[in-house]
Design a protein around this motif. Structure first.
Motif, PDB file in Angstrom:
ATOM      1  N   LYS A  97      38.957  40.507  34.609  1.00  0.00           N
ATOM      2  CA  LYS A  97      37.914  40.041  35.588  1.00  0.00           C
ATOM      3  C   LYS A  97      38.521  40.245  37.100  1.00  0.00           C
ATOM      4  O   LYS A  97      37.919  40.615  37.958  1.00  0.00           O
ATOM      5  CB  LYS A  97      37.691  38.644  35.305  1.00  0.00           C
ATOM      6  CG  LYS A  97      36.592  38.542  34.085  1.00  0.00           C
ATOM      7  CD  LYS A  97      36.194  37.044  33.906  1.00  0.00           C
ATOM      8  CE  LYS A  97      35.141  36.915  32.766  1.00  0.00           C
ATOM      9  NZ  LYS A  97      34.737  35.509  32.597  1.00  0.00           N
ATOM     10  N   TYR A  98      39.747  39.851  37.246  1.00  0.00           N
ATOM     11  CA  TYR A  98      40.517  40.003  38.511  1.00  0.00           C
ATOM     12  C   TYR A  98      41.458  40.673  38.544  1.00  0.00           C
ATOM     13  O   TYR A  98      42.033  40.975  37.350  1.00  0.00           O
ATOM     14  CB  TYR A  98      40.921  38.555  38.691  1.00  0.00           C
ATOM     15  CG  TYR A  98      39.701  37.454  39.132  1.00  0.00           C
ATOM     16  CD1 TYR A  98      38.612  37.647  40.059  1.00  0.00           C
ATOM     17  CD2 TYR A  98      39.838  36.312  38.461  1.00  0.00           C
ATOM     18  CE1 TYR A  98      37.978  36.682  40.302  1.00  0.00           C
ATOM     19  CE2 TYR A  98      38.881  35.373  38.405  1.00  0.00           C
ATOM     20  CZ  TYR A  98      37.812  35.402  39.527  1.00  0.00           C
ATOM     21  OH  TYR A  98      36.873  34.374  39.657  1.00  0.00           O
ATOM     22  N   TYR A 144      38.003  32.423  44.439  1.00  0.00           N
ATOM     23  CA  TYR A 144      36.881  32.675  43.558  1.00  0.00           C
ATOM     24  C   TYR A 144      35.661  32.395  43.830  1.00  0.00           C
ATOM     25  O   TYR A 144      34.611  32.908  43.487  1.00  0.00           O
ATOM     26  CB  TYR A 144      37.221  31.817  42.096  1.00  0.00           C
ATOM     27  CG  TYR A 144      36.887  30.275  42.407  1.00  0.00           C
ATOM     28  CD1 TYR A 144      35.614  29.571  42.388  1.00  0.00           C
ATOM     29  CD2 TYR A 144      38.056  29.541  42.911  1.00  0.00           C
ATOM     30  CE1 TYR A 144      35.553  28.321  42.610  1.00  0.00           C
ATOM     31  CE2 TYR A 144      37.918  28.232  43.408  1.00  0.00           C
ATOM     32  CZ  TYR A 144      36.766  27.724  42.935  1.00  0.00           C
ATOM     33  OH  TYR A 144      36.512  26.114  43.409  1.00  0.00           O
ATOM     34  N   GLU A 160      33.860  38.761  40.470  1.00  0.00           N
ATOM     35  CA  GLU A 160      34.539  39.334  38.990  1.00  0.00           C
ATOM     36  C   GLU A 160      34.065  40.775  38.920  1.00  0.00           C
ATOM     37  O   GLU A 160      32.960  41.131  39.233  1.00  0.00           O
ATOM     38  CB  GLU A 160      34.270  38.365  37.981  1.00  0.00           C
ATOM     39  CG  GLU A 160      34.724  37.035  38.171  1.00  0.00           C
ATOM     40  CD  GLU A 160      34.279  36.027  37.036  1.00  0.00           C
ATOM     41  OE1 GLU A 160      33.724  36.702  36.166  1.00  0.00           O
ATOM     42  OE2 GLU A 160      34.573  35.035  37.040  1.00  0.00           O
ATOM     43  N   ASN A 188      33.088  43.506  35.892  1.00  0.00           N
ATOM     44  CA  ASN A 188      32.524  43.496  34.341  1.00  0.00           C
ATOM     45  C   ASN A 188      31.929  45.000  34.352  1.00  0.00           C
ATOM     46  O   ASN A 188      32.006  45.938  35.019  1.00  0.00           O
ATOM     47  CB  ASN A 188      31.482  42.573  34.368  1.00  0.00           C
ATOM     48  CG  ASN A 188      30.505  42.663  35.071  1.00  0.00           C
ATOM     49  OD1 ASN A 188      30.092  43.225  36.029  1.00  0.00           O
ATOM     50  ND2 ASN A 188      29.311  41.814  34.237  1.00  0.00           N
ATOM     51  N   ILE A 215      30.592  33.462  37.586  1.00  0.00           N
ATOM     52  CA  ILE A 215      31.487  33.767  36.609  1.00  0.00           C
ATOM     53  C   ILE A 215      30.487  34.712  35.403  1.00  0.00           C
ATOM     54  O   ILE A 215      29.470  34.114  35.094  1.00  0.00           O
ATOM     55  CB  ILE A 215      31.625  32.398  35.843  1.00  0.00           C
ATOM     56  CG1 ILE A 215      32.459  31.447  36.588  1.00  0.00           C
ATOM     57  CG2 ILE A 215      32.459  32.821  34.539  1.00  0.00           C
ATOM     58  CD1 ILE A 215      32.708  30.097  36.312  1.00  0.00           C
TER      59      ILE A 215
END
Length: 422
Positions: free
Chosen positions: A139-140, A149, A156, A158, A217
């Protein structure tokens, strides 16, 4: 006789350029020997784009933290790999069901790009199956700051981004939340943080009049839920695609992503472009795969092997030399037209992160990518001289404690010297 003429022309060019180079070297050396530069690290390389003649060189073989100059390498990887239009989805239709997977395309309902190609395509199908076992990355990026964050510049990564993977909150005649899926997760409270660290719970001050972008998230379940909310239909989720030939749905022009990445220094788009490139090259959403491929196959002639760990330059693990930067800038210069290239790069005094800096007299003379972190400022790109020459340059400054604006002012003096002298 012909050889004598060629030699004579070459000698004339050399004798004409030598005084100019000497003056540039003297001016640069005087400035760089000042007390301002004594407790920092500086590397510079300037070459003539057409003759490849070196105009100035200071420690250009040494490694520096590049910050967002990393995006120059990401741009090169994307231009080498991606088609003219961005792949939005891969899919297979079986009977009345559409199986689909993400490609990493960041433009899907992006708050500024606003592409709805994938959404309209999915709306036309009743039985949707979202396949998720395709994301081979983290993700990071390595070395990203853990406490970033909650900030807009650190969403993030994805497989199927939606809305840039951020929640936009504003207070305009009432609370506005986009994507609306998160509306019940936003609380009008004044907090030090915009979001809880480990949950999609957001805070927005009732007194604020700003639009706040906060990363959410990501997870396969969250992506599926947002899609169901947007489409107003249930979606099945499974790990893998069924056997068969995948089809590709294409979205926006690739250059629109490149321009957004370079002009706004958009970290999210940079990271997703590497995933897209991996998807196109090896059918795998793995940014390490594409970085390794580019370094091994397209940039095997680099004199120093860089440490390239992410697409955006957020990581301080990245290490590049000014020679690395100039080599890739030179390849870009020869790869595509200057009109297209200069449209992708920010123009000094006109566009993007350089809109308020490095302006020309009546038109831009700098087309370059800046890169900044605390104690780091780099600028690499193209410079147009008053004599009609094009120069390729990279200025890299690390580990200074002075104000970054003072670094820019001193760098601009040197850029003016190049523009006016060479």
């Amino acid at each position: 006789m012909k050889n004598f003429i060629v030699v004579g022309i070459a000698l004339l060019l050399f004798t004409a350029c030598s005084p100019k180079k000497s003056l540039i070297s003297k001016t640069f050396d005087e400035q760089l020997s000042s007390a301002f530069y004594q407790n920092q690290f500086t590397g510079i390389l300037v070459i003539d784009a057409n003759t490849k003649d070196t105009i100035y060189n200071l420690d250009s073989h040494k490694y520096f933290i590049p910050a967002s100059n990393t995006k120059i390498f990401t741009l090169f990887a994307a231009l080498k790999t991606l088609p003219a239009q961005i792949p939005a989805l891969r899919y297979i239709e079986i009977n009345d069901s559409l199986y689909f997977e993400g490609t990493g395309d960041p433009s899907f309902l992006h708050p500024f790009l606003k592409d709805s190609t994938a959404l309209k395509f999915l709306q036309r199908h009743d039985n949707l199956v979202y396949t998720t076992n395709y994301f081979g990355d983290e993700k990071y990026g390595p070395g990203w700051a853990w406490d970033d964050y909650q900030y807009y510049y650190s969403p993030e990564k994805n497989d199927l981004p939606i809305h840039g993977n951020v929640v936009m909150t504003s207070n305009n005649s009432g609370l506005n939340v986009s994507p609306s899926y998160f509306k019940d997760s936003v609380f009008q409270l004044t907090k030090k943080k915009n979001r809880k660290e480990f949950s999609n719970t957001f805070y927005y001050s009732p007194l604020s009049r700003d639009t706040v972008e906060t990363p959410f998230i990501t997870s396969n379940t969250t992506t599926k839920s947002i899609l169901e909310h947007l489409l107003n239909k249930k979606i099945e989720q499974r790990a893998t695609m069924p056997f068969g030939k995948k089809q590709t749905l294409y979205s926006i022009d690739s250059d629109s992503l490149y321009i957004r990445m370079m002009h706004e220094s958009d970290n999210f788009i940079a990271e997703q472009l590497l995933l897209l490139a991996g998807s196109e090259l090896k059918d795998s959403l793995d940014s390490k795969l594409i970085r390794t491929h580019i370094l091994d196959n397209e940039l095997g002639n680099l004199k120093q092997i860089p440490r390239w760990v992410d697409g955006s330059g957020l990581s301080r693990y990245n290490l590049f030399t000014p020679q690395n930067m100039v080599t890739v800038l030179d390849k870009l210069y020869r790869m595509i037209s200057t009109e297209r290239l200069f449209a992708i790069f920010p123009a000094g005094g006109v566009s993007g992160t350089l809109k308020n800096r490095f302006s020309g007299d009546d038109q831009p003379y700098i087309y370059a990518k800046s890169g900044s972190l605390s104690n780091t400022y780099c600028l690499s790109g193209y410079l147009l001289t008053k004599s009609g020459k094009t120069l390729i340059f990279s200025f890299m400054n690390n580990h200074y404690k002075q104000a970054t604006n003072e670094e820019r002012i001193r760098m601009e003096r040197m850029l003016h010297t190049l523009r006016d002298t060479y």
